[in-house]
Design a protein around this motif. Structure first.
Motif, PDB file in Angstrom:
ATOM      1  N   LYS A  16      -7.933   2.735  -2.896  1.00 44.36           N
ATOM      2  CA  LYS A  16      -8.221   2.673  -1.460  1.00 44.36           C
ATOM      3  C   LYS A  16      -8.846   3.986  -1.038  1.00 44.36           C
ATOM      4  N   GLU A  62       0.813  -1.217   0.000  1.00 46.06           N
ATOM      5  CA  GLU A  62       0.000   0.000   0.000  1.00 46.06           C
ATOM      6  C   GLU A  62       0.853   1.278   0.000  1.00 46.06           C
ATOM      7  N   GLY A 122       0.403  -1.931   4.609  1.00 52.81           N
ATOM      8  CA  GLY A 122       0.733  -0.529   4.376  1.00 52.81           C
ATOM      9  C   GLY A 122       1.867  -0.048   5.254  1.00 52.81           C
ATOM     10  N   LEU A 145     -12.674  -0.304  13.146  1.00 55.02           N
ATOM     11  CA  LEU A 145     -12.853   1.122  12.839  1.00 55.02           C
ATOM     12  C   LEU A 145     -13.664   1.837  13.914  1.00 55.02           C
ATOM     13  N   LEU A 199      -2.824  -7.416   2.650  1.00 56.11           N
ATOM     14  CA  LEU A 199      -2.708  -5.982   2.375  1.00 56.11           C
ATOM     15  C   LEU A 199      -1.843  -5.358   3.467  1.00 56.11           C
ATOM     16  N   ASN A 223     -10.670  -6.910   7.677  1.00 57.46           N
ATOM     17  CA  ASN A 223      -9.827  -5.876   8.276  1.00 57.46           C
ATOM     18  C   ASN A 223      -9.601  -6.176   9.757  1.00 57.46           C
ATOM     19  N   PHE A 255     -12.894   5.738   0.719  1.00 57.47           N
ATOM     20  CA  PHE A 255     -14.123   5.504   1.465  1.00 57.47           C
ATOM     21  C   PHE A 255     -15.279   5.883   0.541  1.00 57.47           C
TER      22      PHE A 255
HETATM   23  O1  LIG Z   1      -4.571   3.094   8.828  1.00 50.18           O
HETATM   24  C1  LIG Z   1      -5.256   3.864   9.517  1.00 50.18           C
HETATM   25  O2  LIG Z   1      -4.770   4.619  10.376  1.00 50.18           O
HETATM   26  C2  LIG Z   1      -6.735   3.931   9.326  1.00 50.18           C
HETATM   27  C3  LIG Z   1      -7.471   4.779  10.119  1.00 50.18           C
HETATM   28  C4  LIG Z   1      -8.836   4.892   9.943  1.00 50.18           C
HETATM   29  C5  LIG Z   1      -9.468   4.142   8.980  1.00 50.18           C
HETATM   30  C6  LIG Z   1      -8.743   3.292   8.171  1.00 50.18           C
HETATM   31  C7  LIG Z   1      -7.384   3.172   8.346  1.00 50.18           C
HETATM   32  N1  LIG Z   1      -6.631   2.344   7.552  1.00 50.18           N
HETATM   33  C8  LIG Z   1      -7.139   1.738   6.377  1.00 50.18           C
HETATM   34  C9  LIG Z   1      -6.569   0.442   6.051  1.00 50.18           C
HETATM   35  O3  LIG Z   1      -7.353  -0.422   5.741  1.00 50.18           O
HETATM   36  C10 LIG Z   1      -5.091   0.214   6.036  1.00 50.18           C
HETATM   37  O4  LIG Z   1      -4.487   1.274   5.376  1.00 50.18           O
HETATM   38  C11 LIG Z   1      -4.647  -1.070   5.353  1.00 50.18           C
HETATM   39  O5  LIG Z   1      -5.383  -2.162   5.774  1.00 50.18           O
HETATM   40  C12 LIG Z   1      -3.163  -1.307   5.667  1.00 50.18           C
HETATM   41  O6  LIG Z   1      -3.011  -1.419   7.070  1.00 50.18           O
HETATM   42  P1  LIG Z   1      -1.585  -1.320   7.761  1.00 50.18           P
HETATM   43  O7  LIG Z   1      -0.706  -2.373   7.150  1.00 50.18           O
HETATM   44  O8  LIG Z   1      -1.841  -1.597   9.208  1.00 50.18           O
HETATM   45  O9  LIG Z   1      -1.081   0.054   7.493  1.00 50.18           O
END
Ligand SMILES: O=C(O)c1ccccc1NCC(=O)[C@H](O)[C@H](O)COP(=O)(O)O
Length: 250
Positions: free
Chosen positions: A114, A53, A232, A183, A230, A179, A116
């Motif tokens: 990615k 990501e 990020g 949230l 996934l 996920n 909303f």
């Molecule tokens: O990543 C956040 O801080 C976040 C906050 C509020 C809503 C959604 C959020 N993230 C969206 C995601 O789904 C992530 O970016 C994606 O799954 C990657 O997750 P990560 O590897 O933990 O960065």
């Protein structure tokens, strides 16, 4: 939208701006790069199928990564990413539709938008191979899944509970992201994937999302049934090529 449970203030703010964002003027028609094929190719070549990501910032990370997203994307592909995810949400994640357009032009793997997305016209803002639809936030999930497919997108329907998984399947999702991030509280718990994935039909492609930060996490998600992961934050923190390579070879 399921509003019976509380939502973190940061997510409320994300949704407020999502409601106000314009849609596209013209209906898009996309020739998508196949995500299932990309996952199968990674498997064949002995790589873990990772969606890396491009995530410049987020409500749960400090600071912003200013590197050129196209360079980051190329490095992720060089590190073995089967697909990419590009944030197009501008106010809380530092993304943009233009970033996605540039990245998709520069790489040949499938690219996930990615964001909303709440309304059909918001699908028409920029081309992508996959679009994220979050079950909890979309009023007419079946309608939006169908609208995405009609345009040629592969919808990745994100769920967090068994009830949302059932809703996603009923809505016609073939690719489901579970996920690990709640949230409601923004807390991450990898048990979530294990708890929900067990209920998924065999023919659904399952993506484990959020909180994956080590080879051990990768193996745990794969053992629980993840076809793809996934990732990020853990990829964006440092050398993205090296980080992606660590996950794709875990
Ligand atoms: O990543 C956040 O801080 C976040 C906050 C509020 C809503 C959604 C959020 N993230 C969206 C995601 O789904 C992530 O970016 C994606 O799954 C990657 O997750 P990560 O590897 O933990 O960065």
């Amino acid at each position: 939208m399921n509003t019976s449970e509380s939502i973190a203030p940061a997510v409320e703010s994300i949704l407020d701006s999502a409601r106000e964002r314009d849609g596209g003027d013209e209906r898009l028609s996309v020739e998508a790069r196949s995500f299932p094929d990309a996952v199968a190719e990674a498997e064949r070549e002995g790589r873990v199928a990772v969606i890396a990501e491009v995530k410049p910032t987020s409500p749960t990370t400090e600071g912003i990564r200013e590197d050129d997203p196209v360079e980051l994307a190329r490095e992720m592909v060089a590190g073995g990413a089967a697909a990419l995810s590009v944030l197009t949400e501008p106010e809380h994640f530092g993304g943009s539709p233009e970033t996605l357009r540039r990245v998709r032009e520069a790489v040949d793997v499938p690219v996930l938008r990615k964001d909303f997305l709440l309304r059909e016209d918001q699908l028409d803002v920029v081309e992508a191979d996959l679009v994220l639809l979050i079950a909890r936030f979309v009023d007419d999930l079946a309608g939006l899944v169908e609208a995405a497919k009609e345009r040629g997108f592969q919808p990745l329907v994100e769920v967090h509970t068994r009830e949302e998984l059932a809703e996603a399947i009923e809505a016609g999702a073939d690719v489901v992201g579970i996920n690990n991030r709640d949230l409601g509280k923004l807390e991450v718990d990898l048990d979530t994937f294990e708890r929900v994935a067990i209920e998924a039909p065999e023919d659904v492609l399952l993506v484990a999302e959020s909180g994956i930060g080590s080879g051990e996490n990768v193996r745990r998600m794969r053992e629980a049934g993840a076809d793809a992961l996934l990732i990020g934050t853990a990829i964006m923190d440092g050398d993205v090529r090296e980080n992606t390579n660590d996950f794709t070879t875990a």
